[in-house]
Scaffold this active site. Structure first.
Site, PDB file in Angstrom:
ATOM      1  N   LYS A  87      59.754  16.182 -19.920  1.00 45.75           N
ATOM      2  CA  LYS A  87      60.051  16.728 -21.249  1.00 45.75           C
ATOM      3  C   LYS A  87      61.543  16.586 -21.553  1.00 45.75           C
ATOM      4  O   LYS A  87      61.932  16.184 -22.648  1.00 45.75           O
ATOM      5  CB  LYS A  87      59.606  18.198 -21.331  1.00 45.75           C
ATOM      6  CG  LYS A  87      58.084  18.352 -21.356  1.00 45.75           C
ATOM      7  CD  LYS A  87      57.609  19.786 -21.199  1.00 45.75           C
ATOM      8  CE  LYS A  87      56.074  19.811 -21.141  1.00 45.75           C
ATOM      9  NZ  LYS A  87      55.500  21.135 -20.927  1.00 45.75           N
ATOM     10  N   GLN A 134      57.648  26.829 -19.110  1.00 45.46           N
ATOM     11  CA  GLN A 134      56.548  26.097 -18.482  1.00 45.46           C
ATOM     12  C   GLN A 134      55.584  27.085 -17.816  1.00 45.46           C
ATOM     13  O   GLN A 134      55.996  27.978 -17.070  1.00 45.46           O
ATOM     14  CB  GLN A 134      57.119  25.103 -17.452  1.00 45.46           C
ATOM     15  CG  GLN A 134      56.095  24.156 -16.855  1.00 45.46           C
ATOM     16  CD  GLN A 134      55.489  23.170 -17.846  1.00 45.46           C
ATOM     17  OE1 GLN A 134      56.084  22.836 -18.860  1.00 45.46           O
ATOM     18  NE2 GLN A 134      54.286  22.714 -17.553  1.00 45.46           N
ATOM     19  N   ASP A 171      55.501  25.379 -28.379  1.00 41.50           N
ATOM     20  CA  ASP A 171      54.221  25.313 -27.664  1.00 41.50           C
ATOM     21  C   ASP A 171      53.062  25.762 -28.546  1.00 41.50           C
ATOM     22  O   ASP A 171      51.901  25.517 -28.213  1.00 41.50           O
ATOM     23  CB  ASP A 171      54.257  26.225 -26.432  1.00 41.50           C
ATOM     24  CG  ASP A 171      54.547  25.472 -25.152  1.00 41.50           C
ATOM     25  OD1 ASP A 171      54.158  24.294 -25.052  1.00 41.50           O
ATOM     26  OD2 ASP A 171      55.168  26.066 -24.251  1.00 41.50           O
TER      27      ASP A 171
HETATM   28  N1  GUN Z   1      51.645  24.066 -18.569  1.00 42.49           N
HETATM   29  C1  GUN Z   1      50.700  23.114 -18.730  1.00 42.49           C
HETATM   30  N2  GUN Z   1      50.689  22.653 -20.000  1.00 42.49           N
HETATM   31  C2  GUN Z   1      51.663  23.336 -20.658  1.00 42.49           C
HETATM   32  C3  GUN Z   1      52.151  23.286 -21.997  1.00 42.49           C
HETATM   33  O1  GUN Z   1      51.672  22.537 -22.866  1.00 42.49           O
HETATM   34  N3  GUN Z   1      53.178  24.140 -22.267  1.00 42.49           N
HETATM   35  C4  GUN Z   1      53.705  24.982 -21.348  1.00 42.49           C
HETATM   36  N4  GUN Z   1      54.690  25.785 -21.724  1.00 42.49           N
HETATM   37  N5  GUN Z   1      53.271  25.045 -20.098  1.00 42.49           N
HETATM   38  C5  GUN Z   1      52.261  24.220 -19.761  1.00 42.49           C
END
Ligand code: GUN
Length: 301
Positions: A63, A107, A130
């Site tokens: 990311k 995350q 998100d």
């Molecule tokens: N963990 C797995 N997928 C995601 C996501 O799309 N966003 C976040 N914040 N954590 C994750």
């Protein structure tokens, strides 16, 4: 695009190339980010990783790397697994108050001492790239504009690209979503409902999963169980989207769907890796640019 298996006398599915589609989506986000930067506004994304889960560390790194490629400023905070909820919420408060930060992402999963809902609720909904905050989920349920979770939003973009090329639409189709998480299943079902599909959500307590899958013109598998969906379950001609990602003992990545078998029944299918995964990150870039544009009320005049 399809190859033909002469033995089975059946067409193999069109492979929905998430890497190529994500490159398009990123190029669009990059163009819009550049426009903002030219106006003196640099989009900023803040990412927190709590603990040392290796898979999460890889996701977060990807990311941050995507941000760098697009000219989005990223702030990355790695916190020890022992971080308290109070400490994490204090960090979110600082990011909420920082005008240079447009998007905040913690995350998931987080260690047990931190309540996931507490952290989601703390993020300013305008910075919730998100799309997990109840405010944004509520807007989605109401069919109104807001920030939408990256994976399901990315899947909708894949379906739109496929649909445009092949004259396909989710409207009027029977869609089956396997999984009811707020990260994928529920927002996915709402997006498809808003796109005029007839949607069934299946989950761990659903009897006769195979029977439901057999009805699906569009199948979204987001259960987190390797190869749960057998090839023979797939309705011939269905569009199959595999959100699952599992690392086998051999180190290879596979999905929730038995791809090798399913691709001889489906009309279109996403591979793992190289399907939904790249779209999720590209959509995060899109959401960050959109959050920046919205929050800083930029007019394109
Ligand atoms: N963990 C797995 N997928 C995601 C996501 O799309 N966003 C976040 N914040 N954590 C994750």
């Amino acid at each position: 695009m399809s190859d033909i298996d002469m033995g089975a006398a059946r067409m193999a599915a069109t492979v929905l190339d998430g890497k190529a589609m994500a490159a398009m989506l990123r190029a669009e986000a990059q163009r819009d980010a550049k426009e903002l930067i030219a106006k003196g506004i640099t989009p900023g994304l803040a990412v927190a990783l709590v603990g040392e889960d290796p898979a999460s560390a890889v996701y977060v790194r990807n990311k941050v790397k995507a941000c760098e490629e697009l000219g989005i400023v990223s702030t990355m905070q790695t916190l020890p697994a022992t971080t308290s909820e109070t400490e994490l919420l204090a960090l979110i408060d600082r990011w909420n108050a920082d005008p240079s930060i447009d998007g905040i992402l913690v995350q998931l999963p987080v260690p047990k001492q931190i309540r996931t809902n507490a952290l989601i609720d703390r993020i300013d909904p305008a910075k919730d790239v998100d799309g997990f905050h109840p405010h944004n989920l509520g807007l989605l349920a109401a069919g109104r504009a807001g920030l939408v979770a990256c994976t399901p939003a990315g899947v909708m973009k894949m379906l739109a690209i496929y649909g445009k090329a092949y004259g396909w639409t989710p409207a009027g189709k029977r869609a089956v979503v396997l999984g009811r998480s707020i990260t994928v299943g529920k927002p996915m079902a709402m997006l498809l409902t808003n796109a005029d599909a007839t949607v069934t959500i299946c989950h761990s307590r659903t009897p006769d999963l195979a029977g439901h899958v057999a009805q699906a013109d569009l199948l979204i598998a987001a259960v987190g169980q390797r190869h749960l969906v057998q090839g023979g379950w797939i309705k011939p001609g269905a569009v199959v989207i595999d959100v699952g990602i599992h690392r086998g003992d051999d180190g290879k990545l596979t999905g929730d769907v038995d791809y090798e078998a399913a691709r001889w029944r489906a009309a279109a299918i996403t591979p793992v890796p190289g399907g939904v995964g790249p779209m999720t990150i590209a959509q995060l870039m899109r959401n960050t640019v959109d959050a920046c544009t919205q929050r800083r009320a930029v007019t394109n005049a």
